[in-house]
Design an enzyme around this catalytic site. Sequence first.
Site, PDB file in Angstrom:
ATOM      1  N   GLU A  84      52.530 -34.795 -33.827  1.00 62.14           N
ATOM      2  CA  GLU A  84      53.294 -33.612 -33.463  1.00 62.14           C
ATOM      3  C   GLU A  84      54.768 -33.942 -33.657  1.00 62.14           C
ATOM      4  OE1 GLU A  84      52.145 -32.068 -29.593  1.00 62.14           O
ATOM      5  OE2 GLU A  84      50.363 -31.127 -30.472  1.00 62.14           O
ATOM      6  N   GLU A 118      58.395 -33.574 -32.920  1.00 64.10           N
ATOM      7  CA  GLU A 118      59.171 -33.087 -31.779  1.00 64.10           C
ATOM      8  C   GLU A 118      60.536 -33.774 -31.745  1.00 64.10           C
ATOM      9  OE1 GLU A 118      57.211 -33.003 -27.990  1.00 64.10           O
ATOM     10  OE2 GLU A 118      55.213 -32.728 -28.854  1.00 64.10           O
ATOM     11  N   ARG A 161      42.898 -34.714 -31.375  1.00 65.18           N
ATOM     12  CA  ARG A 161      42.494 -33.316 -31.183  1.00 65.18           C
ATOM     13  C   ARG A 161      41.082 -33.168 -30.637  1.00 65.18           C
ATOM     14  NH1 ARG A 161      47.377 -31.233 -30.875  1.00 65.18           N
ATOM     15  NH2 ARG A 161      48.596 -31.584 -32.756  1.00 65.18           N
ATOM     16  N   GLN A 211      41.101 -34.110 -27.008  1.00 62.75           N
ATOM     17  CA  GLN A 211      41.802 -33.035 -26.308  1.00 62.75           C
ATOM     18  C   GLN A 211      40.906 -31.815 -26.103  1.00 62.75           C
ATOM     19  OE1 GLN A 211      45.524 -32.062 -28.232  1.00 62.75           O
ATOM     20  NE2 GLN A 211      46.086 -30.493 -26.737  1.00 62.75           N
ATOM     21  N   LYS A 262      46.556 -37.723 -25.366  1.00 56.95           N
ATOM     22  CA  LYS A 262      47.974 -37.942 -25.644  1.00 56.95           C
ATOM     23  C   LYS A 262      48.465 -39.279 -25.093  1.00 56.95           C
ATOM     24  CE  LYS A 262      48.936 -33.458 -26.760  1.00 56.95           C
ATOM     25  NZ  LYS A 262      49.770 -32.961 -27.873  1.00 56.95           N
ATOM     26  N   THR A 310      53.121 -42.490 -27.937  1.00 57.01           N
ATOM     27  CA  THR A 310      54.172 -41.549 -28.318  1.00 57.01           C
ATOM     28  C   THR A 310      55.265 -42.390 -28.966  1.00 57.01           C
ATOM     29  OG1 THR A 310      53.662 -40.163 -26.397  1.00 57.01           O
ATOM     30  CG2 THR A 310      55.808 -39.810 -27.462  1.00 57.01           C
ATOM     31  N   GLU A 350      47.959 -27.618 -37.656  1.00 56.83           N
ATOM     32  CA  GLU A 350      48.444 -26.361 -38.226  1.00 56.83           C
ATOM     33  C   GLU A 350      48.452 -26.395 -39.752  1.00 56.83           C
ATOM     34  OE1 GLU A 350      51.820 -27.068 -35.350  1.00 56.83           O
ATOM     35  OE2 GLU A 350      52.138 -24.938 -35.820  1.00 56.83           O
TER      36      GLU A 350
END
Lengths: 417, 417
Positions: A198, A200, A236, A239, A252, A256, A362
Site C-alpha cells: 500500500e 502511503e 489480503r 485480511q 498488517k 511496514t 486495485e
Amino acid sequence: MTRLTSWVESANTADTDFPLNNLPYGVFSTNSLEARCGVAIGDMILDMAALEEEGIVTLAEEAVFDVPYWNDVMELGPDTWATLRTRLTEMLTTDSAEQAKIAPHLVPMSEAVLHMPMVVSEYTDFYAGRHHATNVGTMFRGAENALPPNWLHIPIGYNGRASTVVPSGTDIIRPNGQLKAPDADTPSFGPCKRLDIELEMGAIVGTSTDMGRPIGVAEADDMIFGYVLLNDWSARDIQAWEYQPLGPFQAKAFATSISPWIVTKAALEPFRTSTPEREFELLPYLQEPGPMLYDIDLSVLIEPEGGQQEVIARTNYNEMYYSAAQQLAHHASSGCAMNAGDLLGSGTISGKEKSERGSLLELSWGGKEPITLQDGTTRSFLNDGDTMILTGHAQGDGYRIGFGACAGKIVPAVDFP
Amino acid sequence: MTRLTSWVESANTADTDFPLNNLPYGVFSTNSLEARCGVAIGDMILDMAALEEEGIVTLAEEAVFDVPYWNDVMELGPDTWATLRTRLTEMLTTDSAEQAKIAPHLVPMSEAVLHMPMVVSEYTDFYAGRHHATNVGTMFRGAENALPPNWLHIPIGYNGRASTVVPSGTDIIRPNGQLKAPDADTPSFGPCKRLDIELEMGAIVGTSTDMGRPIGVAEADDMIFGYVLLNDWSARDIQAWEYQPLGPFQAKAFATSISPWIVTKAALEPFRTSTPEREFELLPYLQEPGPMLYDIDLSVLIEPEGGQQEVIARTNYNEMYYSAAQQLAHHASSGCAMNAGDLLGSGTISGKEKSERGSLLELSWGGKEPITLQDGTTRSFLNDGDTMILTGHAQGDGYRIGFGACAGKIVPAVDFP
C-alpha cells in the site's frame, strides 16, 4: 521558493532528492561510526553527532544527536526545530564562512548504512484516500455501497503495530496466517498467497499531548515533525478472513516499511495544497484553517528478481481526502494521548485513473486483471524475489524535495515451528 | 498447594490478596521514596530498590529495581524470574534468618502511591470470551449470526493504544467523539452517552521475539511474565459509528485501566485449568500442550458518587475460549515481533448467566433492561461520578492469590478547544 545553492556541489543538481532546500533527517552508521543522527545534503550525510561534539551545533544542554533516533530533537519542540533548520542552512549555503570546519564531517552516502530515523512510539494507519476506499469498497460491497456511511465524516483509522516498522532495504518475509478459500469449510494455515503493498505517506508526530487533552487541526499541524514514504505491506487473504468485526490485525502486523529520511514540514511548506471539495461539511473539530496537504508526486516501482525496475503506478499525495493534521486532531479527539515518535500512515493513495492506483489489489482489480510487466510475466500479487520501491518528491522550480526510496524485497515464508 | 506462612503477619490471613504464595510485582512511591519496584506482602510493600542497593538481592550486574518499571527484570528471562521468586520466598518465609535485615525495607501499603508496574510496549486487545461475543453479536446481528464465521478458529484481536493504559485509581475523563443517532442524517460531536466497562484480564509478555519468528503455544506460555485485571473502557456510541470497516479506534483509545500488581504466572500455577471443548478442532499452531487458562474469580463493582459499593457481576477467567498463550502465538504467527512489556487484553469475560456479564452493554442488554442499584437509581451505561471497580482472585486452600482492585472514577467530559 527558488533553489538554494550549497557548497556541497552534489546538492545543486535539479534531480537530487536532497538539495539545500530539503535537509531531511536520518540515522546512519559507517564502518567507523556508530549509528547516529545525520542530515542528507546531495550525495553526502552531515554527521550531526560530530558537529555537536565539536560545539558547532548545540540544541540543548545534553547531547541529542549521538543516538540512533531523532526523538530527542522532536521533544525540544517546534521553535528548536526552526532554529536547527536555520543553522543547517547557514552552514551549508554557498557563501558559508564555516565550510572548512563543516566539510570534514560530511560522509559519502555510498559508504553509509541507513537505519530507522526514529523510535516509533505507536503506529496508526488511516484509510483516507477516497479513490482507494471507493475501489476497495466497490470490489467487496458493490459500487452503490462502496464508501462506508461514516467515511465522508471521519478519518477512519486503526492502530497498527509499531514493533515491525522497518527502514527501507529490510527484507520482507512473506507472512504465514490463517487463510480460507471461499469454497472451503474451514481455514488452513500457511504462507500468504495475496501479498500486496500500500503506497502511503507517513506523518511523524513531534510533540506530545496529555491524556484527556484534545487538540484542534491547527495545533495538530504544528505538532507534525515531518513526513516519510510508507509501505503498508498487506496480506489480503489473511485480511479477508480475519478482519470482521475488529479490523486488520495479522494481515498488517508482519511489516511496514518507511523511507529512511524524515522530510521536515518546513521543507514542504512551499508545496502546501488544499484537501478536496467536501460532499458534507466536516464537523468543526476537523475543519482546516488553511491548506494542509502537499503536492508530492509518488511512484510505485517493481523489480523482479534479477530484472529491471519499472514503474507500475504514479499518483500524488494531494489525492487524500483528509490531511495528517486532520487525522491527528481526530486521533486525539477522545482524549487519546499522543507522543513524539507516533507514526500516522495516510492510508493508501490512489488517483482516479487505473495507472494511479497505490496497491496491487486495485491495479489487478482483486486479481481479475493481472498487470503485465516488461519481462512478460504478470502479477496480481507479489512473488518471492520481487522488490517493491516507492519514490516521491515535491517539484520546485529547478529543484525537488525528495524522500529517497522506500524499498523492500519479498523473501519466502518461514517454516512454522 | 498449601498456604505458605510469612513473618509478615498480615500476609497470613485467609482474605489478604497478598500471601507469601502470591508475591506480585508493582511500582510504588512514598513521601520520601521515588517510584521504584516493590513486592506486595500482606499489607506491606517490600522495597526492592533498597534490597538491591544493600546487596541483599542481586539479579544482574546493573541495577534493575531502582526504576519505575519491571521491564528490566522481564528482559532477564524466565530463569531469572524463577530465581527471584525463590529468593523472595526464602527471605519472607516464617523461619527466615534474614528477617532483621529485611524488615526495615517494608513500607506500609497505606503510605504508598502505586504507579504503572511496567512500561507498556504495545497494547493488544482480544475478543476471546464466547459468551460476550455471542451476547454482543446477538444484539447487533441476531442470534443466528451472533458469532462471526472466523470466531471459532481465530483468537480475534486488534491493536489498542498503549499511551492511555493507566493504573488503578486514575480518573477516567468521559470521552468526546463523533456520535450519530440512528434517525439522524449526519453525525454530531460531543460527550459519549454510552460509556461502558469491559471486564478483562491482561497478560504481560515478558520476553521478546524477532520479527519473522513465529512461536508455538508452549513457547508463548513460557514468555508470559504475569497477569493483571484490565478494564477496557468503551464508548459504545462512538464505537457504533466509527468501527466499520477497520474496527474500534477512538471508542477505546481514551483509557484502559489495569490493576497495579503483576501477579506472576508462577503464583497462578496451582490454578491452571483447560479451555473449553472445541466446536471445531483448532489449527495445529493454536493447539495447547496442556491447561492454559486459570481459575480466577472476578467481580465487577460500582460505587455511585457518595454511595456504597455493590457487586453487579461475577464471573471467572475460566470462561475464555482462548488462553493468553494462544493469543500470543496467534499474534506472532505472521512474523509480528513481540516485546517485553506488551500487554494483551483477554477480551471481555462473561459467563453464561445474566449476573455473569462483564459489560454494561450486556448487563443492560444494549440499554433495554437497565439494572437497578441499591440506591434505587438505574444504569444502562455509566454516569459521571460513578467509580467502577474490578476485583479478582484465585482461591487456594486457606489463602488466595489476589490482584488488588482495578478502579476508575468517571469525571465529566472536557470542553472542546
